[in-house]
Scaffold this motif. Sequence first.
Motif, PDB file in Angstrom:
ATOM      1  N   TRP A  48     -10.367  -5.292  87.932  1.00 56.50           N
ATOM      2  CA  TRP A  48     -10.757  -4.514  86.754  1.00 56.50           C
ATOM      3  C   TRP A  48      -9.728  -3.469  86.373  1.00 56.50           C
ATOM      4  O   TRP A  48      -9.708  -3.005  85.244  1.00 56.50           O
ATOM      5  N   VAL A  96      -5.580  -7.401  82.794  1.00 58.04           N
ATOM      6  CA  VAL A  96      -5.104  -8.742  82.477  1.00 58.04           C
ATOM      7  C   VAL A  96      -6.097  -9.385  81.518  1.00 58.04           C
ATOM      8  O   VAL A  96      -7.260  -9.011  81.475  1.00 58.04           O
ATOM      9  N   MET A 101      -7.776 -13.012  80.710  1.00 59.33           N
ATOM     10  CA  MET A 101      -7.820 -14.330  81.338  1.00 59.33           C
ATOM     11  C   MET A 101      -8.715 -15.263  80.539  1.00 59.33           C
ATOM     12  O   MET A 101      -9.789 -14.887  80.093  1.00 59.33           O
ATOM     13  N   PHE A 124     -16.779  -6.621  74.668  1.00 60.77           N
ATOM     14  CA  PHE A 124     -17.084  -6.251  76.049  1.00 60.77           C
ATOM     15  C   PHE A 124     -15.932  -5.500  76.721  1.00 60.77           C
ATOM     16  O   PHE A 124     -16.126  -4.438  77.308  1.00 60.77           O
ATOM     17  N   GLY A 125     -14.719  -6.052  76.606  1.00 62.49           N
ATOM     18  CA  GLY A 125     -13.562  -5.437  77.262  1.00 62.49           C
ATOM     19  C   GLY A 125     -13.224  -4.083  76.662  1.00 62.49           C
ATOM     20  O   GLY A 125     -12.837  -3.150  77.375  1.00 62.49           O
ATOM     21  N   ASP A 185     -15.354  -2.045  75.273  1.00 64.33           N
ATOM     22  CA  ASP A 185     -16.421  -1.162  75.722  1.00 64.33           C
ATOM     23  C   ASP A 185     -16.115  -0.610  77.110  1.00 64.33           C
ATOM     24  O   ASP A 185     -16.305   0.575  77.385  1.00 64.33           O
ATOM     25  N   ARG A 186     -15.596  -1.475  77.988  1.00 69.14           N
ATOM     26  CA  ARG A 186     -15.272  -1.050  79.352  1.00 69.14           C
ATOM     27  C   ARG A 186     -14.133  -0.021  79.365  1.00 69.14           C
ATOM     28  O   ARG A 186     -13.991   0.746  80.287  1.00 69.14           O
ATOM     29  N   ARG A 187     -13.319  -0.041  78.294  1.00 69.23           N
ATOM     30  CA  ARG A 187     -12.207   0.906  78.223  1.00 69.23           C
ATOM     31  C   ARG A 187     -12.578   2.120  77.388  1.00 69.23           C
ATOM     32  O   ARG A 187     -11.713   2.908  77.013  1.00 69.23           O
ATOM     33  N   ARG A 230     -11.306 -12.770  73.112  1.00 69.49           N
ATOM     34  CA  ARG A 230     -11.861 -11.811  74.057  1.00 69.49           C
ATOM     35  C   ARG A 230     -10.791 -11.357  75.057  1.00 69.49           C
ATOM     36  O   ARG A 230     -10.758 -10.208  75.477  1.00 69.49           O
ATOM     37  N   ALA A 231      -9.905 -12.306  75.421  1.00 75.05           N
ATOM     38  CA  ALA A 231      -8.892 -11.982  76.421  1.00 75.05           C
ATOM     39  C   ALA A 231      -7.767 -11.123  75.848  1.00 75.05           C
ATOM     40  O   ALA A 231      -7.154 -10.345  76.574  1.00 75.05           O
ATOM     41  N   THR A 241      -8.022  -6.566  74.193  1.00 74.64           N
ATOM     42  CA  THR A 241      -7.764  -5.328  74.932  1.00 74.64           C
ATOM     43  C   THR A 241      -6.278  -5.068  75.093  1.00 74.64           C
ATOM     44  O   THR A 241      -5.892  -4.151  75.812  1.00 74.64           O
ATOM     45  N   ARG A 293     -15.131  -9.259  85.112  1.00 73.30           N
ATOM     46  CA  ARG A 293     -14.274  -8.458  85.983  1.00 73.30           C
ATOM     47  C   ARG A 293     -12.864  -8.332  85.390  1.00 73.30           C
ATOM     48  O   ARG A 293     -12.281  -7.251  85.375  1.00 73.30           O
ATOM     49  N   SER A 294     -12.361  -9.447  84.865  1.00 71.67           N
ATOM     50  CA  SER A 294     -11.002  -9.408  84.309  1.00 71.67           C
ATOM     51  C   SER A 294     -10.950  -8.533  83.060  1.00 71.67           C
ATOM     52  O   SER A 294      -9.895  -8.034  82.688  1.00 71.67           O
ATOM     53  N   LEU A 295     -12.104  -8.342  82.413  1.00 70.50           N
ATOM     54  CA  LEU A 295     -12.133  -7.498  81.221  1.00 70.50           C
ATOM     55  C   LEU A 295     -12.349  -6.030  81.575  1.00 70.50           C
ATOM     56  O   LEU A 295     -12.539  -5.200  80.696  1.00 70.50           O
ATOM     57  N   GLY A 296     -12.362  -5.739  82.873  1.00 69.05           N
ATOM     58  CA  GLY A 296     -12.413  -4.347  83.284  1.00 69.05           C
ATOM     59  C   GLY A 296     -13.764  -3.882  83.783  1.00 69.05           C
ATOM     60  O   GLY A 296     -13.958  -2.683  83.989  1.00 69.05           O
ATOM     61  N   ALA A 297     -14.717  -4.798  83.974  1.00 75.73           N
ATOM     62  CA  ALA A 297     -16.047  -4.385  84.422  1.00 75.73           C
ATOM     63  C   ALA A 297     -16.067  -4.217  85.935  1.00 75.73           C
ATOM     64  O   ALA A 297     -15.570  -5.074  86.666  1.00 75.73           O
TER      65      ALA A 297
END
Lengths: 351, 297
Positions: free
Chosen positions: A73, A77, A79, A98-99, A101-103, A146-147, A150, B200-204
């Motif tokens: 995480w 990267v 993927m 999603f990605g 949001d995590r950032r 999606r990959a 970010t 997980r790869s998206l940062g979770a």
Amino acid sequence: MVGVDVVSIVKDYGPARVLDGVSAAFEPGRFTSLLGPSGSGKTTLLRIIAGFVTPNAGTVSFGGVDVTGEPVWKRNVGMVFQSYALFPHMSVRDNIRFGLDRRGVRGEVANREVNRVLELVHLEGFDQRRPKELSGGQQQRVALARAIVTKPRVLLLDEPLSALDRRLRQGMQVELRRIQRESGLTTIFVTHDQEEALTLSDEVAILDRGRIVQHGSPTDIYERPRTRFAASFLGDANFFTGQVNAGAIEIGPYRLSTQDSLPAQGSAVTFAVRPEKMNFQAPRDGARPMNRFGATLREIIYAGATSTFLLADDSGSELKVFLQNRDMAWPSIGARVELSWSPSDTILVSE
Amino acid sequence: MATRIAPSLPARLSSRRAWTTAGLLIPAYGWLTLAVFLPLGAMLFFSFLKAAPFGDRPLVFTFDQYLAFFRRPYLFDVAWRSIELGLWTTGLCALIGLPAALALARATRGRARQVLFLLIILPFWTNGLVRIFSWTIVLREGGVLDQALHLVLPSAPGLSLLYSYPAIVIGLVHAYLPYMILTCYLSVAAIEDSVVEAARSLGARTPAIFWKIILPLSLPGLVSGAILIFVPVIGSFMEPRILGGRIGVTMGTVIEDQFTQAFNWPLGAALSFIMLAVVLLIFGLTSRILPGRVASF
């Protein structure tokens, strides 16, 4: 844009050594294919770069910074998985967001980013659909969007096109290359499809039994394979084994020359010749000396634009020749023919 | 000739298939009709009587039994307590069952998984009464739990959970937990590894993966587990009676009393139908709250 370096990666699963000291440099912004048969360790190498697998030895670095111990995480990267791995309970927009949001990227900024990548993958107007309401090719593009939304440091693709049918796959290859060029992402692409690797990549690395056997540009790898495995895995090749004698290779009555440097007098060598480099008649003018080799024609496989000729040499081993069907003046089956090819297409390979 | 036979052939095949389907279904549905609707119909009939038609008492029809529920306010308390018991039991089963299902689906394989599944299904193979009475041995004062506590803390006051609300919940959770684990397992096992890896790869990190991915995708299992548990729990009477003693007055025990002690079958039947209505109402409401999400993937 950063490059990715892997140095002396070793990975064991129980008693089996999956990767045996793999080192490779993936240049910033370049598209590199990891090509190999199943079990060659290519997917494991990709998963080590992503951070899903910890190597037993060796280091992974992004832009010169060691990330070997960093969890997935944290690595930033992007993927794309073979099965796309879209979140089935989320809309296309939520999948892509999603990605972000995590950032901590939310609200209008996030929406703008999502719209940007939706446009990039030509999926405007699909953002409220659920993944299962999309076709395979569309799901594929959502996974890609999606990959990359970010802006990851490296884009990792695990055989993302293998689940698509042939026509869709060819379309997606072009798309993938365009998106990669536009985003400028350092990309590592795992595939077992040699044609896909040749058409898509700036560079190809061929893996065999946990080692990279050759790493270079597609033309370099195809035209100058260094090992018998590389020559036979990527494309077709005819192999010959002979003895070095006075600056040429001797096989029975034939003396064959090459532009590669030969080992010591008397040692045994193997060389490869691509089937499309061979012909039945040597050019009459004789400007360049050609290699000649006798064989018997066994079979002709006609395929419209081209034909494949199966021949047997004096020792009985099979040879293959590809020719375009320009004039159809072929020898008949069972005839004794003389094959000719240029010394520059005579490539020494190691076993 | 052939052209005249050909069109009728598929029709004949499909009518034969229809008969086969009917033949395969009729025994099951016939049995269900007999086993469910006949007794249920009889109960519905009873619930409109003034008194059970034993001996040569005349049949007197009345709505009184349904009104009785509203005339006796303590029955509302009992009903609420039953629902509360259902919520506690279902909630605890979910809290224990989902992590267990996660661990089983994602971290075990082969023989270890088979053995662990066997251990989960074990309560199904033990007789309900035996199971409940063995809990009384554990929970009573001077019982297994009490002694174990005093082994660790000799100065602790005596511990008796028997004949208390927690005792009922413990017994019920024990009985119904397997349903929750099994239904959750089915949902969790269907989550692809690559979906979790993609997150997980998206940062979770792990908490985000649980709340955003695992939990929503486990929802179908949680909901079907909850339905399988909630309904029998609010009608349960063995656990409340044996483990709850005087405290264990629930709809289940009240209804049972009407049939076995008071011989007021009409009231028991009416209470059963009121409970059925309450259960249907609750599910109607929850299916509104979870709109289509459960069914959509």
